[in-house]
Motif scaffolding. Structure first.
Motif, PDB file in Angstrom:
ATOM      1  N   ALA A 109       0.822  -1.208   0.000  1.00 26.51           N
ATOM      2  CA  ALA A 109       0.000   0.000   0.000  1.00 26.51           C
ATOM      3  C   ALA A 109       0.858   1.261   0.000  1.00 26.51           C
ATOM      4  N   SER A 110       2.174   1.085  -0.078  1.00 24.22           N
ATOM      5  CA  SER A 110       3.087   2.231  -0.059  1.00 24.22           C
ATOM      6  C   SER A 110       3.469   2.631  -1.466  1.00 24.22           C
ATOM      7  N   ASP A 111       3.267   3.909  -1.794  1.00 23.76           N
ATOM      8  CA  ASP A 111       3.602   4.354  -3.152  1.00 23.76           C
ATOM      9  C   ASP A 111       5.112   4.283  -3.410  1.00 23.76           C
ATOM     10  N   GLU A 112       5.907   4.241  -2.353  1.00 24.43           N
ATOM     11  CA  GLU A 112       7.365   4.186  -2.526  1.00 24.43           C
ATOM     12  C   GLU A 112       7.829   2.860  -3.095  1.00 24.43           C
ATOM     13  N   GLN A 113       6.977   1.829  -3.011  1.00 21.71           N
ATOM     14  CA  GLN A 113       7.345   0.495  -3.495  1.00 21.71           C
ATOM     15  C   GLN A 113       7.125   0.328  -4.992  1.00 21.71           C
ATOM     16  N   TYR A 114       6.506   1.308  -5.619  1.00 20.51           N
ATOM     17  CA  TYR A 114       6.169   1.181  -7.038  1.00 20.51           C
ATOM     18  C   TYR A 114       7.048   2.101  -7.866  1.00 20.51           C
ATOM     19  N   GLU A 115       7.696   1.548  -8.869  1.00 20.04           N
ATOM     20  CA  GLU A 115       8.642   2.339  -9.647  1.00 20.04           C
ATOM     21  C   GLU A 115       8.096   2.813 -10.993  1.00 20.04           C
ATOM     22  N   ASN A 116       6.935   2.316 -11.361  1.00 19.34           N
ATOM     23  CA  ASN A 116       6.349   2.685 -12.659  1.00 19.34           C
ATOM     24  C   ASN A 116       4.957   3.261 -12.442  1.00 19.34           C
ATOM     25  N   TRP A 117       4.696   4.408 -13.051  1.00 18.10           N
ATOM     26  CA  TRP A 117       3.435   5.128 -12.840  1.00 18.10           C
ATOM     27  C   TRP A 117       2.825   5.560 -14.154  1.00 18.10           C
ATOM     28  N   GLY A 118       1.493   5.549 -14.187  1.00 16.78           N
ATOM     29  CA  GLY A 118       0.781   6.103 -15.331  1.00 16.78           C
ATOM     30  C   GLY A 118       0.591   7.594 -15.167  1.00 16.78           C
ATOM     31  N   GLN A 119      -0.085   8.198 -16.148  1.00  9.71           N
ATOM     32  CA  GLN A 119      -0.259   9.657 -16.154  1.00  9.71           C
ATOM     33  C   GLN A 119      -1.492  10.099 -15.391  1.00  9.71           C
ATOM     34  N   GLY A 120      -2.361   9.149 -15.063  1.00  9.90           N
ATOM     35  CA  GLY A 120      -3.554   9.449 -14.278  1.00  9.90           C
ATOM     36  C   GLY A 120      -4.785   9.674 -15.120  1.00  9.90           C
ATOM     37  N   THR A 121      -5.941   9.441 -14.507  1.00 10.47           N
ATOM     38  CA  THR A 121      -7.224   9.707 -15.147  1.00 10.47           C
ATOM     39  C   THR A 121      -8.141  10.361 -14.120  1.00 10.47           C
ATOM     40  N   GLN A 122      -8.847  11.407 -14.552  1.00  9.96           N
ATOM     41  CA  GLN A 122      -9.678  12.194 -13.637  1.00  9.96           C
ATOM     42  C   GLN A 122     -11.015  11.502 -13.394  1.00  9.96           C
ATOM     43  N   VAL A 123     -11.376  11.396 -12.128  1.00  9.74           N
ATOM     44  CA  VAL A 123     -12.701  10.924 -11.740  1.00  9.74           C
ATOM     45  C   VAL A 123     -13.375  12.036 -10.947  1.00  9.74           C
ATOM     46  N   THR A 124     -14.538  12.455 -11.402  1.00 14.06           N
ATOM     47  CA  THR A 124     -15.294  13.510 -10.732  1.00 14.06           C
ATOM     48  C   THR A 124     -16.676  12.984 -10.386  1.00 14.06           C
ATOM     49  N   VAL A 125     -17.015  13.036  -9.106  1.00 14.82           N
ATOM     50  CA  VAL A 125     -18.314  12.568  -8.637  1.00 14.82           C
ATOM     51  C   VAL A 125     -19.089  13.793  -8.162  1.00 14.82           C
ATOM     52  N   SER A 126     -20.110  14.132  -8.926  1.00 13.86           N
ATOM     53  CA  SER A 126     -20.857  15.356  -8.632  1.00 13.86           C
ATOM     54  C   SER A 126     -22.236  15.280  -9.257  1.00 13.86           C
TER      55      SER A 126
END
Length: 127
Positions: A109-126
């Motif tokens: 559950a630690s982000d420090e353990q992951y070396e590869n990341w995507g660019q992200g996708t926006q989720v908006t709940v409204s």
């Protein structure tokens, strides 16, 4: 280096559902554990869920337990996050991350353990 591409984000009403996908560029993706994290405006990055190489081990943040489900299809080099009963506080940019852990059932559950990341996708709940 593993390239990750997230998709499936968007605008949804409270109580609605979305399915995020994370596609990997590497054929050996089945040797990577994957985590989903999110970052809301003005807040730090937060763990959401993770899954082991095999898909046999999963772990969730308390805030999403029972509402979100993480899964993977190694034949398609993809990991998914099914999000149900969405709440406004789920609004954030969601990132997938891959880590080459030593054991097939290892997760983190630690982000420090992951070396590869995507660019992200926006989720908006409204509404």
């Amino acid at each position: 280096q593993v390239q990750l591409v997230e998709s499936g984000g968007g605008l949804v009403q409270p109580g609605g559902s979305l399915r995020l996908s994370c596609a990997a560029s590497i054929r050996t993706f089945n040797t990577y554990a994957v985590g989903w994290f999110r970052q809301a405006p003005g807040k730090g990055r937060e763990f959401v869920a993770c899954i082991s190489w095999s898909g046999g081990t999963t772990y969730y943040a308390d805030s999403v337990k029972g509402r979100f489900t993480i899964s993977r299809d190694n034949a398609k080099n993809s990991v998914y996050l099914q999000m149900n009963s969405l709440k406004p506080e789920d609004t954030a940019v969601y990132y997938c991350a891959a880590g080459n852990f030593n054991y097939r059932e290892s997760i983190s559950a630690s982000d420090e353990q992951y070396e590869n990341w995507g660019q992200g996708t926006q989720v908006t709940v409204s509404s």
